[in-house]
Enzyme design. Structure first.
Site, mmCIF file in Angstrom:
data_model
loop_
_atom_site.group_PDB
_atom_site.id
_atom_site.type_symbol
_atom_site.label_atom_id
_atom_site.label_comp_id
_atom_site.label_asym_id
_atom_site.label_seq_id
_atom_site.Cartn_x
_atom_site.Cartn_y
_atom_site.Cartn_z
ATOM 1 N N LYS A 1 -10.784 100.175 114.298
ATOM 2 C CA LYS A 1 -11.774 99.639 113.363
ATOM 3 C C LYS A 1 -13.151 99.660 114.018
ATOM 4 O O LYS A 1 -13.292 99.327 115.198
ATOM 5 C CB LYS A 1 -11.392 98.213 112.959
ATOM 6 C CG LYS A 1 -12.276 97.608 111.871
ATOM 7 C CD LYS A 1 -11.773 96.222 111.469
ATOM 8 C CE LYS A 1 -12.618 95.598 110.378
ATOM 9 N NZ LYS A 1 -12.120 94.257 109.986
ATOM 10 N N SER B 1 -11.384 93.432 105.152
ATOM 11 C CA SER B 1 -12.404 94.385 105.542
ATOM 12 C C SER B 1 -11.865 95.585 106.323
ATOM 13 O O SER B 1 -12.572 96.564 106.526
ATOM 14 C CB SER B 1 -13.466 93.690 106.396
ATOM 15 O OG SER B 1 -12.904 93.178 107.599
ATOM 16 N N SER C 1 -8.390 89.988 106.656
ATOM 17 C CA SER C 1 -8.900 91.359 106.702
ATOM 18 C C SER C 1 -7.946 92.391 107.279
ATOM 19 O O SER C 1 -8.231 93.582 107.221
ATOM 20 C CB SER C 1 -10.214 91.409 107.487
ATOM 21 O OG SER C 1 -11.245 90.800 106.762
#
Length: 486
Positions: free
Chosen positions: A78, A153, A177
Site C-alpha cells: 500500500k 482505503s 481499511s
C-alpha cells in the site's frame, strides 16, 4: 495453472522443489499486470526492474538453502508504507514525487526474508475513505465488477490480490481499511492487534488507530504474511514486546472447544443488506457444525462507534497532517507571495476535498472551548467500547459479524454524500477503537455475483483464534478458488 494464480503456500512448495524460479514467477505476475491493470487500476507505481533483480537474488538464495517463508514471493505494498528507492505518494498530490530515505520496518522484514516487491498500490488519499475513489492519482475498480468500488482505503491492495496481480499485499487499517476492501474483493484481510506490527515507516493518519496488516488469497497465506511482519520494534513506541506465534499452525485445528459470539447489535442492525445477513448467519451455522459453541454477546456502545471515530480520527489527522506545509518536503505552491499564503495555497491545492474536510473537522474538535464537548467525550465512549469487548471475550473466543452493511456499491454512488460513505465502516470501526484484532474472510456472493465477507474479531493478541476460525470457515464455504472473470 498460471504461476501468477498461485497462492503463497503453493508457490513456496514449487520454489522449494525447484519446479519454478522466482524470476519466472515474478515475470508471470508482471505479464498479468500488463494485461489487467488497465482495467482495474490497482497500482500507482510499478517496480518491474527492481522486482526482477530481487527475484534473481531470491533464486540465488534458494540455491544456497537460505529459505524463508516469503523468499521469492511477489508482494504489493500500500502506497503509504515507506520504501527506499520507490516513491510513497499516499495517493496525494502533496506527496506525488516523495522518495522516502528509509524502509518501513515491515518492508525491512519482507526484504530480509527475500520477498519481491512488485510496486505500490492505490488507496484513498492519506487513507481517508472507504472506496479508493478519494485518490488524487485515479480510482481503482473492483475486479469482480468494474463498475463497482473495491472498498477502501486499501482498495488497491485488495484489488491487486483479487486480480492475481500479486500473491499477497500489505495494507493499513484505521477504521476498517483492510477488512472492508477484503470483503468487497473476495480476499482475506487481517487487521492485527494494535502494537502487534510495527508502524515505523507508516505515514500517519490517526496514530492511535492505524495498524499495518495483510491481504491474501486464502487464510493460510494471510497467516504466513502476518507472522512475517509481526514482532516488537524499538523504533515504534507503541510496538508490544511479545513473542510472535506461528499463525499458520492454527490453520488445521478444528473448532471443537472454541466459542463464537454472535452480536445481535450487528446482526440486527438497521440498514443491513439481507444477503449480507444471510451470509453471516450461514457462516455461523458452518462453524457450529464444525464443533464451535455459540453464545450471544452484547456490545451496547457499538452504536456510538461511528460518532466517536469521526471525532478521534480527524482530530489526530489534523495534527499529523500539519507537517505538510510545503517547507521541508512534498508539494509546494510556486505562486505564493508570502509565507502564510504559501502555507494556505500549498495545503488547499495539495490536499483533496476529503482530506481537507477531515482536517477541518479535527481542528474544530480540538479547538478551544470544544475539546471537552467533543474529543474528551469521544475518548470516554472509546473506553466504553473497549470495555464492551473485554466483557464479551469473557464468554467467547471470537465474535462473528458483518464486515460491511452491503456488498460493493457502484463507483460514484456515495462520493457526494460523506455521511453515507462513513457508515460503510459501521461494523469495523469498533475493533480499531478497542485495539483488538479483526479479520475478513470470504463467506459467499450476492445474487449479482459480488463477494460478501464475514468479520471475525478476537481479544488482544488472540490472532491464532481468528486464523483457526477463518480457516475452518474457508474450508466449509469452499470458494477460495473462485476468481473474477477479467
Amino acid at each position: 495453472m498460471e504461476p501468477y494464480a498461485l497462492t503463497i503456500h503453493e508457490a513456496r512448495q514449487l520454489l522449494d522443489k525447484k519446479e519454478i524460479s522466482s524470476v519466472e514467477l515474478t515475470r508471470s505476475v508482471f505479464d498479468r499486470i500488463e494485461r489487467v491493470e488497465p482495467k482495474v487500476g490497482a497500482y500507482i507505481t510499478l517496480a518491474r526492474e527492481s522486482a526482477l533483480s530481487a527475484a534473481a537474488a531470491a533464486d540465488t538464495r534458494l540455491q544456497s538453502g537460505g529459505i524463508a517463508p516469503l523468499t521469492g514471493i511477489p508482494l504489493a505494498v500500500k502506497d503509504l508504507i515507506c520504501t527506499t528507492g520507490l516513491r510513497t505518494t499516499c495517493a496525494s498530490r502533496m506527496l506525488e514525487t516523495f522518495m522516502p530515505p528509509y524502509d518501513a520496518t515491515v518492508i525491512e522484514k519482507l526484504k530480509t526474508q527475500g520477498a519481491v516487491i512488485t510496486g505500490k498500490v492505490n488507496m484513498d488519499e492519506f487513507a481517508m475513505g472507504s472506496s479508493t475513489e478519494h485518490s488524487a492519482l485515479g480510482s481503482t475498480k473492483n475486479p469482480w465488477n468494474l463498475a463497482c468500488i473495491p472498498g477502501g482505503s486499501s482498495g488497491g491492495s485488495a484489488a491487486s490480490v483479487a486480480a492475481d496481480m500479486c500473491l499477497g499485499s500489505l495494507g493499513s487499517d484505521t477504521g476498517g481499511s483492510i477488512r472492508q476492501p477484503a470483503s468487497h474483493c473476495g480476499v482475506v484481510g487481517i487487521k492485527p492487534t494494535y502494537g502487534r506490527v510495527s508502524r515505523y515507516g507508516l505515514v500517519a493518519f490517526a496514530s492511535s488507530l492505524d495498524q499495518i496488516g495483510v491481504l491474501a488469497k486464502d487464510v493460510t497465506d494471510s497467516a504466513l504474511l502476518l507472522s512475517a511482519i509481526s514482532g516488537h520494534d524499538p523504533s515504534d513506541s507503541t510496538s508490544v514486546p511479545r513473542e510472535v506465534p506461528d499463525y499458520a499452525a492454527s490453520c488445521e485445528k478444528g473448532l471443537s472447544g472454541l466459542t463464537i459470539g454472535v452480536c445481535r447489535e450487528y446482526i440486527n442492525a438497521e440498514g443491513l443488506d439481507p444477503e449480507v445477513a444471510d451470509t453471516v448467519n450461514r457462516s455461523i451455522e458452518h462453524m457450529k457444525a464444525q464443533g464451535a459453541a455459540c453464545v450471544e454477546v452484547s456490545l451496547p456502545h457499538a452504536q456510538y462507534a461511528v460518532a466517536a471515530y469521526y471525532v478521534i480520527a480527524p482530530a489526530e489527522a489534523s495534527s499529523n497532517l500539519a507537517r505538510y506545509d510545503g517547507v521541508k518536503y512534498g508539494f509546494r505552491d510556486p505562486e505564493a507571495d508570502s509565507l502564510l499564503e504559501m502555507y494556505a495555497r500549498t495545503r488547499s491545492r495539495g490536499f483533496g476535498k476529503e482530506v481537507q474536510r477531515r482536517i477541518i473537522i479535527g481542528t474544530y474538535c480540538l479547538s478551544s472551548g470544544y475539546y471537552d464537548a467533543y474529543y474528551r467525550k469521544a475518548s470516554q465512549v472509546r473506553s466504553l467500547i473497549a470495555d464492551d469487548f473485554k466483557k464479551a471475550f469473557e464468554t467467547c473466543d471470537v465474535i462473528v459479524s458483518p464486515v460491511a452493511p452491503t456488498p460493493a456499491f457502484e463507483l460514484g454512488a456515495k462520493t457526494e454524500d460523506p455521511l453515507t460513505m462513513y457508515l460503510s465502516d459501521i461494523f469495523t470501526l469498533s475493533a480499531n477503537l478497542a485495539g483488538v484484532p479483526g479479520m475478513s474472510v470470504p463467506g459467499g456472493f450476492s445474487s449479482t455475483g459480488l463477494p460478501i465477507g464475514v468479520q471475525l474479531i478476537a481479544g488482544h493478541f488472540n490472532e491464532p483464534a481468528l486464523v483457526r476460525c477463518a480457516w475452518n470457515l474457508e474450508q466449509a464455504v469452499n470458494i477460495a478458488n473462485k476468481k473474477p472473470a477479467l
